[in-house]
Design a protein around this motif. Structure first.
Motif, PDB file in Angstrom:
ATOM      1  N   VAL A  69       0.866  -1.176   0.000  1.00 55.26           N
ATOM      2  CA  VAL A  69       0.000   0.000   0.000  1.00 55.26           C
ATOM      3  C   VAL A  69       0.904   1.227   0.000  1.00 55.26           C
ATOM      4  CG1 VAL A  69      -1.645   1.339   1.379  1.00 55.26           C
ATOM      5  CG2 VAL A  69      -1.888  -1.122   1.226  1.00 55.26           C
ATOM      6  N   ALA A  70       0.524   2.263  -0.737  1.00 55.04           N
ATOM      7  CA  ALA A  70       1.294   3.509  -0.760  1.00 55.04           C
ATOM      8  C   ALA A  70       1.132   4.217   0.586  1.00 55.04           C
ATOM      9  CB  ALA A  70       0.806   4.405  -1.891  1.00 55.04           C
ATOM     10  N   MET A  71       2.279   4.504   1.232  1.00 56.41           N
ATOM     11  CA  MET A  71       2.241   5.180   2.527  1.00 56.41           C
ATOM     12  C   MET A  71       3.565   5.885   2.777  1.00 56.41           C
ATOM     13  SD  MET A  71       2.747   2.085   5.269  1.00 56.41           S
ATOM     14  CE  MET A  71       1.706   0.867   4.460  1.00 56.41           C
ATOM     15  N   GLU A  72       3.567   6.739   3.763  1.00 59.61           N
ATOM     16  CA  GLU A  72       4.766   7.419   4.226  1.00 59.61           C
ATOM     17  C   GLU A  72       4.578   7.720   5.708  1.00 59.61           C
ATOM     18  OE1 GLU A  72       5.223  11.154   2.201  1.00 59.61           O
ATOM     19  OE2 GLU A  72       3.148  11.713   2.534  1.00 59.61           O
ATOM     20  N   VAL A  73       5.639   8.106   6.374  1.00 66.26           N
ATOM     21  CA  VAL A  73       5.533   8.484   7.777  1.00 66.26           C
ATOM     22  C   VAL A  73       4.518   9.616   7.879  1.00 66.26           C
ATOM     23  CG1 VAL A  73       6.767   9.491   9.735  1.00 66.26           C
ATOM     24  CG2 VAL A  73       7.859   7.724   8.353  1.00 66.26           C
ATOM     25  N   GLY A  74       3.583   9.472   8.795  1.00 58.79           N
ATOM     26  CA  GLY A  74       2.531  10.478   8.967  1.00 58.79           C
ATOM     27  C   GLY A  74       1.202  10.106   8.331  1.00 58.79           C
ATOM     28  N   THR A  75       1.190   9.058   7.504  1.00 55.13           N
ATOM     29  CA  THR A  75      -0.058   8.611   6.884  1.00 55.13           C
ATOM     30  C   THR A  75      -1.010   8.108   7.967  1.00 55.13           C
ATOM     31  OG1 THR A  75       1.065   7.968   4.841  1.00 55.13           O
ATOM     32  CG2 THR A  75      -1.106   7.002   5.239  1.00 55.13           C
ATOM     33  N   GLU A  76      -2.232   8.583   7.937  1.00 51.27           N
ATOM     34  CA  GLU A  76      -3.235   8.160   8.914  1.00 51.27           C
ATOM     35  C   GLU A  76      -4.079   7.030   8.340  1.00 51.27           C
ATOM     36  OE1 GLU A  76      -5.362  11.681  10.074  1.00 51.27           O
ATOM     37  OE2 GLU A  76      -3.682  12.406  11.261  1.00 51.27           O
ATOM     38  N   PHE A  77      -4.578   6.189   9.217  1.00 58.16           N
ATOM     39  CA  PHE A  77      -5.412   5.062   8.808  1.00 58.16           C
ATOM     40  C   PHE A  77      -6.387   4.720   9.925  1.00 58.16           C
ATOM     41  CE2 PHE A  77      -1.695   3.366  10.900  1.00 58.16           C
ATOM     42  CZ  PHE A  77      -2.191   2.388  11.735  1.00 58.16           C
ATOM     43  N   SER A  78      -7.392   3.927   9.574  1.00 61.30           N
ATOM     44  CA  SER A  78      -8.353   3.407  10.545  1.00 61.30           C
ATOM     45  C   SER A  78      -8.214   1.901  10.610  1.00 61.30           C
ATOM     46  CB  SER A  78      -9.787   3.745  10.122  1.00 61.30           C
ATOM     47  OG  SER A  78      -9.975   5.131  10.070  1.00 61.30           O
ATOM     48  N   ILE A  79      -8.512   1.352  11.765  1.00 62.95           N
ATOM     49  CA  ILE A  79      -8.572  -0.103  11.924  1.00 62.95           C
ATOM     50  C   ILE A  79     -10.040  -0.446  12.038  1.00 62.95           C
ATOM     51  CG2 ILE A  79      -7.903  -2.084  13.318  1.00 62.95           C
ATOM     52  CD1 ILE A  79      -5.561  -0.397  14.358  1.00 62.95           C
ATOM     53  N   ARG A  80     -10.488  -1.400  11.201  1.00 61.84           N
ATOM     54  CA  ARG A  80     -11.909  -1.727  11.146  1.00 61.84           C
ATOM     55  C   ARG A  80     -12.143  -3.208  11.382  1.00 61.84           C
ATOM     56  NH1 ARG A  80     -15.386   1.889   9.458  1.00 61.84           N
ATOM     57  NH2 ARG A  80     -16.666   0.390   8.336  1.00 61.84           N
ATOM     58  N   GLU A  81     -13.313  -3.508  11.943  1.00 68.02           N
ATOM     59  CA  GLU A  81     -13.705  -4.889  12.211  1.00 68.02           C
ATOM     60  C   GLU A  81     -15.225  -4.964  12.131  1.00 68.02           C
ATOM     61  OE1 GLU A  81     -12.379  -7.688  15.701  1.00 68.02           O
ATOM     62  OE2 GLU A  81     -14.034  -6.414  16.379  1.00 68.02           O
ATOM     63  N   GLY A  82     -15.728  -5.868  11.341  1.00 71.30           N
ATOM     64  CA  GLY A  82     -17.174  -6.051  11.251  1.00 71.30           C
ATOM     65  C   GLY A  82     -17.928  -4.815  10.824  1.00 71.30           C
ATOM     66  N   GLY A  83     -17.339  -4.009   9.945  1.00 70.88           N
ATOM     67  CA  GLY A  83     -18.023  -2.826   9.430  1.00 70.88           C
ATOM     68  C   GLY A  83     -17.981  -1.615  10.329  1.00 70.88           C
ATOM     69  N   ARG A  84     -17.184  -1.670  11.390  1.00 72.78           N
ATOM     70  CA  ARG A  84     -17.094  -0.505  12.283  1.00 72.78           C
ATOM     71  C   ARG A  84     -15.640  -0.184  12.581  1.00 72.78           C
ATOM     72  NH1 ARG A  84     -18.050  -2.773  18.276  1.00 72.78           N
ATOM     73  NH2 ARG A  84     -17.218  -4.825  17.857  1.00 72.78           N
ATOM     74  N   THR A  85     -15.371   1.069  12.838  1.00 70.55           N
ATOM     75  CA  THR A  85     -14.023   1.513  13.168  1.00 70.55           C
ATOM     76  C   THR A  85     -13.739   1.194  14.626  1.00 70.55           C
ATOM     77  OG1 THR A  85     -14.136   3.277  11.534  1.00 70.55           O
ATOM     78  CG2 THR A  85     -12.486   3.518  13.283  1.00 70.55           C
ATOM     79  N   ILE A  86     -12.603   0.526  14.875  1.00 72.58           N
ATOM     80  CA  ILE A  86     -12.248   0.164  16.255  1.00 72.58           C
ATOM     81  C   ILE A  86     -10.958   0.830  16.708  1.00 72.58           C
ATOM     82  CG2 ILE A  86     -13.459  -2.036  16.162  1.00 72.58           C
ATOM     83  CD1 ILE A  86     -10.570  -3.294  15.919  1.00 72.58           C
ATOM     84  N   GLY A  87     -10.264   1.526  15.785  1.00 72.89           N
ATOM     85  CA  GLY A  87      -9.029   2.202  16.152  1.00 72.89           C
ATOM     86  C   GLY A  87      -8.580   3.164  15.076  1.00 72.89           C
ATOM     87  N   LYS A  88      -7.716   4.084  15.477  1.00 74.25           N
ATOM     88  CA  LYS A  88      -7.132   5.069  14.563  1.00 74.25           C
ATOM     89  C   LYS A  88      -5.631   5.049  14.757  1.00 74.25           C
ATOM     90  CE  LYS A  88     -10.864   7.242  13.043  1.00 74.25           C
ATOM     91  NZ  LYS A  88     -11.178   7.456  11.666  1.00 74.25           N
ATOM     92  N   GLY A  89      -4.873   5.225  13.668  1.00 77.82           N
ATOM     93  CA  GLY A  89      -3.437   5.184  13.796  1.00 77.82           C
ATOM     94  C   GLY A  89      -2.724   6.098  12.826  1.00 77.82           C
ATOM     95  N   THR A  90      -1.424   6.286  13.096  1.00 74.63           N
ATOM     96  CA  THR A  90      -0.548   7.074  12.253  1.00 74.63           C
ATOM     97  C   THR A  90       0.739   6.302  12.036  1.00 74.63           C
ATOM     98  OG1 THR A  90      -1.426   9.114  13.222  1.00 74.63           O
ATOM     99  CG2 THR A  90       0.656   9.297  12.019  1.00 74.63           C
ATOM    100  N   VAL A  91       1.166   6.177  10.783  1.00 74.40           N
ATOM    101  CA  VAL A  91       2.396   5.465  10.444  1.00 74.40           C
ATOM    102  C   VAL A  91       3.594   6.243  11.000  1.00 74.40           C
ATOM    103  CG1 VAL A  91       3.872   4.684   8.537  1.00 74.40           C
ATOM    104  CG2 VAL A  91       1.377   4.474   8.360  1.00 74.40           C
ATOM    105  N   THR A  92       4.485   5.524  11.718  1.00 78.01           N
ATOM    106  CA  THR A  92       5.675   6.144  12.288  1.00 78.01           C
ATOM    107  C   THR A  92       6.966   5.665  11.627  1.00 78.01           C
ATOM    108  OG1 THR A  92       5.781   4.486  14.043  1.00 78.01           O
ATOM    109  CG2 THR A  92       4.606   6.541  14.534  1.00 78.01           C
ATOM    110  N   LYS A  93       6.916   4.502  10.961  1.00 74.12           N
ATOM    111  CA  LYS A  93       8.090   3.964  10.262  1.00 74.12           C
ATOM    112  C   LYS A  93       7.613   3.031   9.165  1.00 74.12           C
ATOM    113  CE  LYS A  93      12.273   1.216  10.917  1.00 74.12           C
ATOM    114  NZ  LYS A  93      13.115   0.477  11.877  1.00 74.12           N
ATOM    115  N   VAL A  94       8.234   3.122   7.983  1.00 77.50           N
ATOM    116  CA  VAL A  94       7.914   2.252   6.867  1.00 77.50           C
ATOM    117  C   VAL A  94       9.132   1.381   6.594  1.00 77.50           C
ATOM    118  CG1 VAL A  94       7.257   2.135   4.432  1.00 77.50           C
ATOM    119  CG2 VAL A  94       6.375   3.973   5.868  1.00 77.50           C
ATOM    120  N   TYR A  95       8.923   0.064   6.467  1.00 82.27           N
ATOM    121  CA  TYR A  95      10.036  -0.866   6.200  1.00 82.27           C
ATOM    122  C   TYR A  95      10.208  -1.074   4.711  1.00 82.27           C
ATOM    123  CZ  TYR A  95       9.966  -1.988  11.149  1.00 82.27           C
ATOM    124  OH  TYR A  95      10.016  -1.931  12.523  1.00 82.27           O
TER     125      TYR A  95
END
Length: 95
Positions: A69-95
């Motif tokens: 997936v295209a990303m960089e440090v600072g990219t925001e994302f959501s974590i989802r399960e069963g059609g609902r958002t259960i968490g929010k995050g920000t990329v801190t390091k890309v390997y």
């Protein structure tokens, strides 16, 4: 921006009142990750010394996605399960 499968992130896990999970999750939990317009499955690896993450907690973790997936440090994302958002995050390091 690079295409990557593995990244570190700082994540906040929503409480049940905010629409999140009622139960904690552990290493190898595989929710859906929502980046901009793509939803993709990934596997979470918690840091050493942390066995589980409860609702309402913040944690730094490592994630491996099933494909790039295209990303960089600072990219925001959501974590989802069963059609609902259960968490929010920000990329801190890309390997």
């Amino acid at each position: 921006i690079v295409a990557a499968k593995k990244f570190d992130a700082d994540v906040y896990v929503l409480t049940p009142e905010e629409g999140g999970r009622q139960t904690p999750f552990v290493t190898n939990y595989s929710p859906q990750f929502y980046f901009r317009t793509i939803t993709i499955t990934g596997t979470i690896e918690l840091p050493d010394g942390i066995e589980k993450v409860n609702s309402g907690e913040s944690v730094s973790l490592t994630t491996t996605l099933v494909s790039n997936v295209a990303m960089e440090v600072g990219t925001e994302f959501s974590i989802r399960e069963g059609g609902r958002t259960i968490g929010k995050g920000t990329v801190t390091k890309v390997y």
